[in-house]
Design an enzyme around this catalytic site. Structure first.
Site, short mmCIF file in Angstrom:
data_model
loop_
_atom_site.label_atom_id
_atom_site.label_comp_id
_atom_site.label_asym_id
_atom_site.label_seq_id
_atom_site.Cartn_x
_atom_site.Cartn_y
_atom_site.Cartn_z
N HIS A 1 -0.60 -26.95 13.23
CA HIS A 1 0.64 -27.71 13.00
C HIS A 1 0.67 -29.04 13.76
CE1 HIS A 1 1.98 -24.07 11.18
NE2 HIS A 1 2.19 -23.42 12.30
N HIS B 1 3.40 -24.94 7.01
CA HIS B 1 4.80 -25.14 6.63
C HIS B 1 5.45 -26.30 7.39
CE1 HIS B 1 5.32 -22.40 10.03
NE2 HIS B 1 6.51 -22.96 10.18
N ASP C 1 -2.52 -20.96 17.84
CA ASP C 1 -1.38 -20.64 16.99
C ASP C 1 -0.65 -21.89 16.49
OD1 ASP C 1 0.39 -18.91 15.71
OD2 ASP C 1 1.79 -18.89 17.39
N LYS D 1 6.16 -21.13 24.45
CA LYS D 1 7.16 -20.09 24.13
C LYS D 1 8.01 -19.83 25.37
CE LYS D 1 4.94 -17.64 20.37
NZ LYS D 1 6.03 -17.87 19.43
N ARG E 1 0.84 -1.22 0.00
CA ARG E 1 0.00 0.00 0.00
C ARG E 1 0.86 1.25 0.00
NH1 ARG E 1 -2.52 -1.19 5.58
NH2 ARG E 1 -0.29 -1.65 5.78
N LYS F 1 -2.03 -19.62 7.58
CA LYS F 1 -2.84 -19.69 8.79
C LYS F 1 -2.86 -18.29 9.42
CE LYS F 1 0.50 -20.21 12.20
NZ LYS F 1 1.08 -20.64 13.38
N GLU G 1 9.66 -23.46 21.98
CA GLU G 1 10.47 -22.36 21.45
C GLU G 1 11.16 -21.64 22.58
OE1 GLU G 1 8.61 -19.98 18.04
OE2 GLU G 1 6.90 -20.58 19.26
#
Ligand code: NAP
Length: 472
Positions: free
Chosen positions: A254, A192, A249, A343, A55, A162, A230
């Site tokens: 996944h 992925h 998430d 996380k 944009r 997603k 993670e």
């Protein structure tokens, strides 16, 4: 992509890859480097073009000045390939919500095809925040961009990232809206994790090694754990994460896809339809967690400091989620499948641990490492050398790095682009799979929206085992 992988792959049909959101995080970190490697491997047809939609007034030079195209800070990208990718890229400024801009985009794509002297497959890659997905799809459809070049049988395809909805109801709406303008054969829903080489090897490993194929069931396997942990936190993505949380998430998409690949029946053929058929059956056999089971089978936690990071003292969004799932079929009777993600934990790893025998007595383990240190290890019991009969566990370790030294493997996003360009749906999620996955987690999603009951706090850097000793 390594040279010998490229050498065995045919050049893709000439395409125009239209990336909505080219200035964004995903495009810069994953898509443009993937295109760089495909171009380096000469897999893209010389007539292929990339249209980068933004944009803003951003030039190709400005865009590339911020990107590490080869993804390696220690090396310089190959200038010849950089020159070619710059030559193929056309930056295109438009509003993503204004209908008339889509008429102009259609004219522009027609003009590019005239310039190239041929029809191009059109790949629309929607690398934009989820709230603009609906308007973009509607505009593409209402302004004729879902059709293809008027002169020949090229195809028009939509690649979507997603999240595929926010819950079961919104996923149904999204699928219905998208389906108004694009057929299921035109839609490529990216997961992925499925495109990773190590995930693709799971089924091969299971079915082509008789020692495992014969014992892949509840008589021999006592538990399966699928983990994506993670070290990083939410990295400033406060608005996104507050609306999402770990369950939506990572688990809903996944991890359930990984579970399906581990547990589904071997497909009758190694093609897209047969693979999706067995995967769908398996997803439908996973028993949705009932509202009265949530306390027992669904656990959640939040890392210390998260509330300050998102600026919300009373946030109860989970940064760790774990579900204990059961599959209602004879092969997996009474085998718990633990799927978990978190996380700000001690380790970065995605893996699948399959436990053979009683975990509390002599047992064996198979560890399928998706990332990092891609590979597989088998944990066995051995007699410790010496005069007594002491047992010691030993590990037989297969590492991709050591065994396929000169063979490497394509990055997941290279694979996504190649398969979508070929029209191969095997590694993409179908609409039915998306809905089946939402059904499995729906009651937990709804319960966790209401209050923070059962949410515990953990220190950043906590070991998963320590966290679970408190939650489970
Ligand atoms: N980032 C990741 O690692 C990752 C991983 C998996 C999946 N995904 C998914 O991939 C998609 C893209 O993620 P991302 O992190 O790249 O997103 P992003 O950086 O937040 O946004 C991508 C681009 O979209 C444009 N944009 C932002 N807000 C917009 C709005 N309201 N209306 C129209 N355009 C807008 C911006 O481009 P201009 O300002 O130039 O127009 C922006 O650079 C999302 O669906 C995300 O869930 C991302």
């Amino acid at each position: 992509m390594p040279d010998d992988v490229a050498a065995s792959s045919p050049v893709l049909q000439p395409s125009v890859i239209v990336i909505f959101g080219i200035t964004g995080d995903l495009a810069q970190r994953k898509l443009l480097p993937a295109l760089y490697y495909l171009m380096k491997a000469n897999l893209l047809h010389e007539k292929t073009l990339i249209v980068g939609i933004t944009r803003r007034d951003v030039t190709a030079e400005e865009l590339f000045s911020k990107i590490d195209l080869d993804g390696d800070p220690n090396t310089d990208s190959d200038p010849e390939v950089v020159g070619r990718i710059k030559g193929a890229l056309r930056m295109y400024k438009m509003s993503m919500t204004e209908g008339t801009d889509y008429d102009k985009l259609l004219q522009y794509l027609n003009h590019l095809e005239e310039e190239q002297g041929m029809c191009l497959n059109r790949l629309y890659y929607l690398s934009i925040p989820p709230q603009v997905l609906g308007p973009i799809v509607r505009n593409l459809g209402e302004h004729g961009l879902n059709a293809t070049c008027q002169h020949a049988a090229a195809s028009s395809r939509l690649l979507v990232e997603k999240p595929f909805g926010y819950d079961l109801t919104s996923a149904k709406q999204l699928i219905e809206e998208t389906g108004r303008y694009f057929g299921e054969d035109q839609i490529f829903r990216i997961d992925h994790y499925l495109a990773k080489e190590t995930t693709q090897n799971i089924l091969t490993f299971r079915t082509h090694n008789p020692i495992f194929d014969k014992i892949w069931d509840s008589q021999h396997i006592s538990q399966v754990e699928i983990t994506a942990s993670e070290q990083i936190g939410i990295e400033g993505r406060a608005v996104f994460y507050e609306q999402t949380g770990a369950l939506r998430d990572v688990v809903q998409n996944h991890l359930l896809q990984l579970l399906a690949v581990v547990a589904m029946e071997p497909p009758a053929a190694m093609d897209s339809d047969a693979t999706h058929a067995v995967k769908q059956t398996l997803l439908e056999q996973i028993m949705p967690i009932q509202p009265n089971e949530i306390g027992e089978r669904a656990k959640r936690a939040q890392y210390e400091g998260y509330k300050t990071e998102v600026g919300k003292d009373d946030s109860f969004v989970e940064t760790y989620a774990s579900l204990n799932l059961s599959i209602d079929n004879p092969r997996w009777k009474n085998v718990p499948f633990i799927v978990r993600t978190g996380k700000s934990l001690a380790e970065k790893r995605t893996d699948i641990r399959v436990i053979f025998g009683d975990a509390k007595a002599d047992h064996n383990e198979l560890n399928l490492r998706i990332q990092p240190n891609e590979g597989i290890d088998v944990v066995l019991n051995a007699k410790k050398p010496g005069f007594d009969e002491t047992l010691q566990t030993v590990v037989m370790d297969f590492r991709y790095e050591d065994n396929f030294k000169n063979n490497g493997h394509p990055d997941a996003y290279e694979r996504v682009l190649v398969d979508a360009a070929k029209g191969d749906h095997t590694l993409f999620a179908t609409s039915d799979e998306v809905l089946a996955s939402w059904r499995i987690v729906e009651s937990v999603v709804k319960a966790w929206e209401v209050n923070g009951d059962g949410l515990i706090t953990y220190k950043p850097g906590t070991l998963l085992t320590d966290l679970e000793a408190t939650t489970i």
